[in-house]
Design an enzyme around this catalytic site. Structure first.
Site, mmCIF file in Angstrom:
data_model
loop_
_atom_site.group_PDB
_atom_site.id
_atom_site.type_symbol
_atom_site.label_atom_id
_atom_site.label_comp_id
_atom_site.label_asym_id
_atom_site.label_seq_id
_atom_site.Cartn_x
_atom_site.Cartn_y
_atom_site.Cartn_z
ATOM 1 N N HIS A 162 -8.244 -6.189 -5.022
ATOM 2 C CA HIS A 162 -9.291 -5.510 -5.953
ATOM 3 C C HIS A 162 -10.600 -5.083 -5.608
ATOM 4 C CE1 HIS A 162 -6.197 -6.507 -9.040
ATOM 5 N NE2 HIS A 162 -5.672 -7.621 -8.505
ATOM 6 N N CYS A 183 -3.453 -3.502 -6.006
ATOM 7 C CA CYS A 183 -2.519 -4.687 -6.344
ATOM 8 C C CYS A 183 -1.123 -3.979 -6.897
ATOM 9 C CB CYS A 183 -3.287 -5.673 -7.260
ATOM 10 S SG CYS A 183 -2.544 -7.254 -7.028
ATOM 11 N N GLU A 195 -12.353 -3.003 -6.911
ATOM 12 C CA GLU A 195 -13.177 -2.679 -8.140
ATOM 13 C C GLU A 195 -13.819 -4.158 -8.724
ATOM 14 O OE1 GLU A 195 -9.242 -4.351 -9.731
ATOM 15 O OE2 GLU A 195 -9.878 -3.202 -8.124
#
Length: 192
Positions: A175, A78, A177
């Protein structure tokens, strides 16, 4: 075991640390330029790219990150992907220039336009990691408008590249994660 840093000035660096642990690596949270010397690779997390640039300038990390990226793998997500690009649009801003990309900030819309999408990654990604769809969390996400030579697109969303690779570097406009799927982080770990 290779040493992976996560830039920990701003953004959800702890979520990247947890994803690295799930993928089998021990993260080092990087706040000072001196820490870079001990790393085999670095993740630049999401957050706010202009804020990150200011913090990198205050801490003397900006030039150190450019030099680090000339020799070692960097993965940006991002806002981190924005910082990796060679050209930033809407508005133009400084970047690390580690990947030959044109990227437009917040191109999918404002915070309210954030979304979770299911992607069908390119066969190469699935062959190198594991087969299956990829969940992608887009939060005020940028759009990659141009991919330069030598850059591979590993996943697309709505006709735009969202996961790209160039040599040792990796960038995602989403994202990874924030999901339980560790394949993107595992792919980065293979570069170390």
């Amino acid at each position: 075991m290779k040493t992976v840093g996560v830039l920990a000035l701003q953004g959800d660096f702890a979520a990247h640390g947890a994803a690295l642990e799930r993928a089998g690596a021990a993260p080092v949270y990087v706040r000072e330029r001196e820490q870079l010397a001990a790393l085999d690779g670095l993740i630049i997390p999401g957050g706010e790219s202009t804020t990150m640039l200011k913090l990198l300038g205050y801490d003397g990390l900006l030039d150190a990150l450019v030099e680090f990226g000339r020799h070692k793998p960097v993965f940006g997500t991002c806002a981190g992907a924005i910082l990796m690009a060679s050209h930033v649009l809407s508005p133009a801003q400084e970047s690390l220039g580690l990947m030959d990309l044109d990227i437009e900030r917040n191109a999918y819309g404002r915070q309210i336009d954030s979304r979770v999408a299911v992607l069908e990654p390119e066969p190469e990604f699935q062959e190198r990691t594991a087969p299956g769809k990829l969940e992608a969390v887009f939060i005020r996400a940028p759009v990659i408008r141009r991919v330069g030579g030598g850059t591979k697109v590993l996943a697309w969303y709505a006709g735009d590249p969202v996961l790209v690779e160039n040599g040792a570097h990796l960038a995602a406009t989403f994202h990874p994660e924030l999901t339980r799927d560790t394949r993107v982080h595992a792919l980065f770990l293979e570069k170390l």
